[in-house]
Design a protein around this motif. Structure first.
Motif, PDB file in Angstrom:
ATOM      1  N   GLN A  45       0.838  -1.191   0.000  1.00 12.59           N
ATOM      2  CA  GLN A  45       0.000   0.000   0.000  1.00 12.59           C
ATOM      3  C   GLN A  45       0.878   1.248   0.000  1.00 12.59           C
ATOM      4  N   GLY A  46       0.238   2.389  -0.001  1.00 10.21           N
ATOM      5  CA  GLY A  46       0.965   3.654   0.062  1.00 10.21           C
ATOM      6  C   GLY A  46       1.787   3.893  -1.190  1.00 10.21           C
ATOM      7  N   ASP A 103       2.040   0.871  -3.691  1.00  2.28           N
ATOM      8  CA  ASP A 103       0.923   0.209  -4.350  1.00  2.28           C
ATOM      9  C   ASP A 103       0.989   0.420  -5.868  1.00  2.28           C
ATOM     10  N   SER A 154      -1.819   0.681  -7.907  1.00  3.38           N
ATOM     11  CA  SER A 154      -3.179   0.997  -8.352  1.00  3.38           C
ATOM     12  C   SER A 154      -3.246   2.203  -9.283  1.00  3.38           C
ATOM     13  N   SER A 211      -0.175   6.074  -6.605  1.00  5.17           N
ATOM     14  CA  SER A 211       1.086   6.434  -5.950  1.00  5.17           C
ATOM     15  C   SER A 211       1.929   7.361  -6.816  1.00  5.17           C
ATOM     16  N   SER A 244       3.651   3.807   3.776  1.00  5.52           N
ATOM     17  CA  SER A 244       3.471   2.418   3.362  1.00  5.52           C
ATOM     18  C   SER A 244       2.082   1.893   3.699  1.00  5.52           C
ATOM     19  N   SER A 245       1.123   2.786   3.866  1.00  5.26           N
ATOM     20  CA  SER A 245      -0.247   2.378   4.177  1.00  5.26           C
ATOM     21  C   SER A 245      -1.225   3.323   3.480  1.00  5.26           C
ATOM     22  N   LYS A 246      -2.512   3.041   3.633  1.00  2.00           N
ATOM     23  CA  LYS A 246      -3.531   3.893   3.022  1.00  2.00           C
ATOM     24  C   LYS A 246      -3.548   5.290   3.631  1.00  2.00           C
TER      25      LYS A 246
END
Length: 317
Positions: A10-11, A14, A16, A19, A251-253
């Motif tokens: 994540q973060g 990621d 998606s 980022s 490193s996270s949402k």
């Protein structure tokens, strides 16, 4: 296995499409040396299985080996215009903070090196928990125990030259003013790791703070703000300090949710990464709301992304 592992990232890691680092080559080094990537010492002679004395602290050699491998495999640093964003979160950020200038001058060749430091700030504060050894004492004992002196900065040692003060050049609160390479520092004023360790004597993310513990958290916040550096205009550095009870955001949402001065972390980081000049890359975002974890309720700023956001009240070069 690697694909399965990467799908859970994540973060900034990621894939998606959100980022700001998605188009970059990534070398991810998991923590394995128990020394915040600062030490350089093998097991002591005849130490047997004695905890500590029988351990390897090879953080410095891991850093050297990673960059040697990157140079061999990718040609890192062979061209002017290459850029290395070097950093980490928590202990990784502490290690990256003290080795940032070393990497920039010794390991990256012609590449420009900048730091991404998430939750790196240990502050000099007396623990509330009676079983907790202070961050300062831990760092002082660690310096010689893990042979971390290679990352002691000469300019820093001119200020902290006495033997009992040398450890300060490994502790972010004292080392930050001596860093030369540009950096993006993320530091929550109510740092979850720092507060829970000092209140409970261990990292306890799910624990709720009582009234007395929240009072301690307010003092902790005050000290964090005091030790945060103020970037000089044109330095290329940005400081982003929300007032959330959190630890590690890149490193996270949380990267897409956390705000400081009404600005989302992802927006400030994207601006810094894509800035075309050191002046444009310089910024200072700090939450000024009142009350424990007040930053978790912070809303958007109406006039956020200007040409050079977060530059109000910055000193000139």
């Amino acid at each position: 296995a690697v694909q399965q592992w990467s799908n859970g990232l994540q973060g900034i890691l990621d894939t998606s499409g959100k980022s700001p680092f998605e188009d970059m080559h990534v070398a991810y080094v998991r923590t394995c040396s128990n020394d915040a990537f600062m030490g350089d010492r093998g097991p002591q002679p005849a130490s047997g299985q004695i905890p500590g004395n029988s351990w390897h602290f090879r953080g410095r050699q891991i850093i050297d080996a990673v960059f040697a491998d990157l140079r061999m495999r990718t040609g890192l640093g062979t061209q002017v215009g290459d850029r290395v964003v070097y950093g980490g979160c928590s202990s990784g950020a502490r290690g990256a903070l003290v080795s940032l200038d070393y990497v920039a001058t010794h390991l990256a060749g012609l590449a420009q090196v900048v730091g991404l430091l998430d939750s790196a700030l240990w502050i000099p504060i007396r623990p509330q928990a009676k079983n907790m050894v202070s961050f300062g004492r831990q760092t002082r004992d660690f310096l010689n125990f893990a042979n971390a002196s290679v990352f002691l900065n000469k300019e820093c040692l001119k200020k902290y030259f006495m033997e009992q003060e040398r450890y300060k050049c490994l502790e972010a609160a004292f080392r930050l003013p001596f860093i030369k390479a540009p950096f993006f520092l993320i530091q929550s004023q109510y740092d979850l790791f720092g507060i829970s360790m000092n209140v409970f004597g261990r990292f306890w993310p799910s624990a709720h703070l009582d009234k007395g513990q929240k009072h301690y958290a307010e003092f902790y916040r005050k000290e964090v703000v005091e030790y945060l550096p103020t970037p000089v205009l044109g330095s290329g550095s940005t400081v982003f300090s929300p007032a959330c009870y959190s630890h590690c955001s890149i490193s996270s949402k949380s990267l897409y949710e956390v705000r400081a001065d009404g600005v989302r972390l992802v927006d400030a980081l994207t601006h810094w990464v894509s800035a075309t000049s050191a002046e444009a890359a310089t910024g200072w975002f700090r939450s000024r709301c009142v009350g424990f974890d007040c930053g978790s309720k912070e809303t958007a700023s109406a006039g956020m992304i200007a040409a050079t956001p977060g530059q109000e009240n910055l000193p000139e070069t």
